[in-house]
Design a protein around this motif. Structure first.
Motif, PDB file in Angstrom:
ATOM      1  N   VAL A  62      -2.296  -4.565   0.613  1.00 50.13           N
ATOM      2  CA  VAL A  62      -1.853  -5.423  -0.487  1.00 50.13           C
ATOM      3  C   VAL A  62      -0.855  -4.667  -1.348  1.00 50.13           C
ATOM      4  CG1 VAL A  62      -3.946  -6.816  -0.520  1.00 50.13           C
ATOM      5  CG2 VAL A  62      -3.786  -4.790  -1.988  1.00 50.13           C
ATOM      6  N   GLY A  63      -0.722  -3.367  -1.093  1.00 52.04           N
ATOM      7  CA  GLY A  63       0.213  -2.535  -1.827  1.00 52.04           C
ATOM      8  C   GLY A  63       0.114  -1.097  -1.376  1.00 52.04           C
ATOM      9  N   HIS A  64       0.835  -0.233  -2.080  1.00 53.67           N
ATOM     10  CA  HIS A  64       0.838   1.193  -1.768  1.00 53.67           C
ATOM     11  C   HIS A  64       0.807   2.011  -3.053  1.00 53.67           C
ATOM     12  CE1 HIS A  64       2.144  -0.164   2.202  1.00 53.67           C
ATOM     13  NE2 HIS A  64       1.659   0.982   2.620  1.00 53.67           N
ATOM     14  N   ALA A  65       0.202   3.195  -2.979  1.00 61.34           N
ATOM     15  CA  ALA A  65       0.244   4.185  -4.060  1.00 61.34           C
ATOM     16  C   ALA A  65       1.282   5.217  -3.655  1.00 61.34           C
ATOM     17  CB  ALA A  65      -1.125   4.827  -4.254  1.00 61.34           C
ATOM     18  N   LYS A  66       2.444   5.164  -4.313  1.00 61.51           N
ATOM     19  CA  LYS A  66       3.565   6.035  -3.946  1.00 61.51           C
ATOM     20  C   LYS A  66       3.824   7.007  -5.082  1.00 61.51           C
ATOM     21  CE  LYS A  66       5.724   2.548  -1.076  1.00 61.51           C
ATOM     22  NZ  LYS A  66       6.985   2.060  -0.542  1.00 61.51           N
ATOM     23  N   ILE A  85       1.454   2.280  -8.278  1.00 58.81           N
ATOM     24  CA  ILE A  85       0.852   1.315  -7.358  1.00 58.81           C
ATOM     25  C   ILE A  85       1.831   0.160  -7.295  1.00 58.81           C
ATOM     26  CG2 ILE A  85      -1.012  -0.331  -7.025  1.00 58.81           C
ATOM     27  CD1 ILE A  85      -2.893   1.685  -8.329  1.00 58.81           C
ATOM     28  N   ILE A  86       2.371  -0.080  -6.125  1.00 60.73           N
ATOM     29  CA  ILE A  86       3.358  -1.140  -5.922  1.00 60.73           C
ATOM     30  C   ILE A  86       2.693  -2.243  -5.102  1.00 60.73           C
ATOM     31  CG2 ILE A  86       5.622  -1.712  -4.975  1.00 60.73           C
ATOM     32  CD1 ILE A  86       6.218   1.371  -5.305  1.00 60.73           C
ATOM     33  N   THR A  96       4.097  -3.389 -10.564  1.00 57.99           N
ATOM     34  CA  THR A  96       3.582  -2.031 -10.426  1.00 57.99           C
ATOM     35  C   THR A  96       2.606  -1.689 -11.537  1.00 57.99           C
ATOM     36  OG1 THR A  96       5.292  -0.970 -11.764  1.00 57.99           O
ATOM     37  CG2 THR A  96       5.782  -1.269  -9.423  1.00 57.99           C
ATOM     38  N   LEU A  97       1.762  -0.711 -11.256  1.00 62.88           N
ATOM     39  CA  LEU A  97       0.946  -0.023 -12.251  1.00 62.88           C
ATOM     40  C   LEU A  97       1.283   1.460 -12.138  1.00 62.88           C
ATOM     41  CD1 LEU A  97      -2.541  -1.723 -11.743  1.00 62.88           C
ATOM     42  CD2 LEU A  97      -0.972  -2.051 -13.666  1.00 62.88           C
TER      43      LEU A  97
END
Length: 164
Positions: A62-66, A85-86, A96-97
């Motif tokens: 559902v997203g990625h932590a980049k 977090i995208i 994003t967060l």
């Protein structure tokens, strides 16, 4: 300073996700890379960890932590983390967060900002490692934040006035 005559409306967010760290291996492919291979203090790696609704990197993300993490302690193992977090799913696409904090086992990270649907976000992520195996870890994330939705669904505020 004169007050602005339009209230900022905040929304509360609760979300439960899993973060999948793969430092080595071939199936699935690694999603982090050591960029400063100094042993111990100062070791730095970049990451692109998948976020899923169920544990395991084989689930649809559902997203990625980049971002990156750095060994920031000369004694204990404490990693400084900083990432975005995208979100990629249809609920919050591109939002994003911004997350930062220390990681040493289980604990809590700070949400220090956000974009898109999560503009002006602030809150915490409580995390715990729920599975480890050779070069891989799965984290259980409990996300709790407040944000100001600045998108099309935001309440109207057409009369921007500064005090009298």
């Amino acid at each position: 300073m004169a007050p602005i005559m339009c209230a900022l409306v905040q929304t509360e967010l609760y979300m439960h996700l899993y973060m999948n760290q793969i430092a080595s291996g071939t199936n699935p492919s690694p999603n982090q890379l050591v960029i400063i291979p100094q042993p111990g203090f100062g070791l730095t790696a970049v990451n692109d960890w998948s976020l899923t609704e169920q544990p395991g990197a084989t689930n649809p993300p559902v997203g990625h932590a980049k971002g990156f993490h750095m060994l920031a302690s000369q004694g204990n193992v404490n990693w400084y983390i900083s990432w975005n977090i995208i979100f990629e799913d249809s609920s919050f696409p591109g939002s994003t967060l911004n997350v930062m904090g220390l990681h040493s086992g289980n604990g809590e990270w700070s949400i220090v900002g956000g974009t898109g649907r999560f503009s002006l976000a602030h809150g915490t992520i409580k995390y715990k490692v729920i599975q480890t195996k050779a070069g891989q870890a799965i984290y259980d994330l409990d996300i709790h934040a407040f944000y100001a939705d600045m998108g099309p669904s935001a309440p109207p505020c057409n009369k921007w006035r500064f005090g009298s």
